[in-house]
Enzyme design. Sequence first.
Site, PDB file in Angstrom:
ATOM      1  N   GLU A 164       0.815  -1.211   0.000  1.00  0.00           N
ATOM      2  CA  GLU A 164       0.000   0.000   0.000  1.00  0.00           C
ATOM      3  C   GLU A 164       0.853   1.267   0.000  1.00  0.00           C
ATOM      4  OE1 GLU A 164      -3.936  -0.061   2.310  1.00  0.00           O
ATOM      5  OE2 GLU A 164      -2.500   0.929   3.615  1.00  0.00           O
ATOM      6  N   TYR A 204       8.055  18.595   9.384  1.00  0.00           N
ATOM      7  CA  TYR A 204       8.918  17.494   9.866  1.00  0.00           C
ATOM      8  C   TYR A 204      10.399  17.819   9.787  1.00  0.00           C
ATOM      9  CZ  TYR A 204       4.647  15.291   8.040  1.00  0.00           C
ATOM     10  OH  TYR A 204       3.346  14.984   7.724  1.00  0.00           O
ATOM     11  N   GLY A 215       2.382   4.980  -0.798  1.00  0.00           N
ATOM     12  CA  GLY A 215       1.984   6.322  -1.219  1.00  0.00           C
ATOM     13  C   GLY A 215       3.225   7.025  -1.757  1.00  0.00           C
ATOM     14  N   ARG A 216       4.147   7.311  -0.817  1.00  0.00           N
ATOM     15  CA  ARG A 216       5.360   8.042  -1.157  1.00  0.00           C
ATOM     16  C   ARG A 216       6.140   7.387  -2.301  1.00  0.00           C
ATOM     17  NH1 ARG A 216       7.752  11.126   2.517  1.00  0.00           N
ATOM     18  NH2 ARG A 216       6.686   9.992   4.156  1.00  0.00           N
ATOM     19  N   CYS A 246       3.957  35.284   5.950  1.00  0.00           N
ATOM     20  CA  CYS A 246       4.257  36.167   7.064  1.00  0.00           C
ATOM     21  C   CYS A 246       4.447  35.314   8.314  1.00  0.00           C
ATOM     22  CB  CYS A 246       3.110  37.149   7.219  1.00  0.00           C
ATOM     23  SG  CYS A 246       3.533  38.461   8.333  1.00  0.00           S
TER      24      CYS A 246
END
Length: 422
Positions: A269, A312, A271-272, A342
């Site tokens: 499974e 992170y 993702g990355r 800002c």
Amino acid sequence: MTTTTFCTSRDQIAGLGVSELAARFGTPLYVYDIETMYQRVSELSSFDVIRYAQKACSNLAILDRLRRRGVVVDAVSAGEIRRALAAGFGADPSRHEIVYTADIFDVESLELVCKHALQVNCGSPDMITQLGEVRPGADVTLRINPGFGHGHSQKTNTGGEQSKHGIWHSQIDECLRRADQTGITVTGLHMHIGSGTDLEHLSEVCEAMERAALEVGRTLKTISAGGGLPVPYKSDESYVDLERYFELWDASRNRLSERFGHRLNLEIEPGRFLAAESGHLIAEVRSVKRMGDNLFVLVDAGFNDLARPVMYGAYHPISVAGCGGSAADRESVDVVVGGPLCESGDIFTQREGGYVDTRHLPAPRVGDFLVLENAGAYGFVMSSNYNSKQRAAEVMIEDGEAKLIRERETFDDLVRGEHIPD
Ligand code: LLP
């Protein structure tokens, strides 16, 4: 062990000029090279099922293209279920093209799961009971927290006592009893211990999976290794040995299949792994200014566009596309790269904890473009409207052509749904 080299100057993405892409679509701009995703898909082809964790990059065009390659999806919210359906997944519920994986149901997700007869991967005992009330007799998968986890950051570690994810490994028996009460059958087990982990930690999962599977028994048809495969973000980082990783899981699967007398399906499974390296964030340099010893390069993309560094301390390779010619021959300097927001934390070159770092780049000039690399996973999807910034456009490069797959947000998009009462 494969290592990767990242260049600090680049003029093209998948054969198309960075400046041309920026001129045509504006900046900040996300650009995905779909071929890179296809390449990653093919590297995982030993697994029976590749279930894309769409949270990494969920643009409909990307989902559609992956679907056409035989990839199925994971959905973690009602919105992700709807995206999957909109991209053409779910036509045949028996194939489990969409699996809803979460630790809770909200009202909408439970409705959608029932309406489309979707497979649910339950991350809490309560989900079993709640599903049983509306779909007695359903098949489910259980997401088990094996009691340990690991990720590139503590915030992406999804195992162990400090994680809210999954069903605690010693509660399987209790879950089976709950399931029995409404005729629910546990047909799958799933373990995902964290994102951006390593082979050492990933391989510990196989053993934990075997133990859990033996407790559930022969109703099992599928085991899922979860996601978590890392990609190299720095030159000294490497990919996981995929062959070895598959072998470990295949051996566990085979032992279990033999025990149960039928062949179990093996899912992964990611993702990355599928999305990260295909994506690039192009930003224009708008100011180069000195603050004491530090040279700041300020671009028009901020943490509203790419949140990983501020969230992170994540490292993204950065390269320079010179305006009006390559930057490769320029002298390199140490710079701090920041955005327009800002807020002092709006820095792309920072470590966890907010400490500002420098990056050695061919001296950037106003009007150049910086390319933030490996930004395809958890890039656009984590973007926000902070500081009333409109979200970037997304472009997919396919067959050498740049195709707009998401328009840049407008001011009207930004204030849609807001009301000024009389
Ligand atoms: N499956 C489940 C149940 C997950 O929770 C996740 C990620 C995945 C699969 C995919 O993990 P991957 O293969 O991408 O490591 N925003 C963070 C990552 C959060 C991951 C959340 N869950 C980041 O930018 O690093």
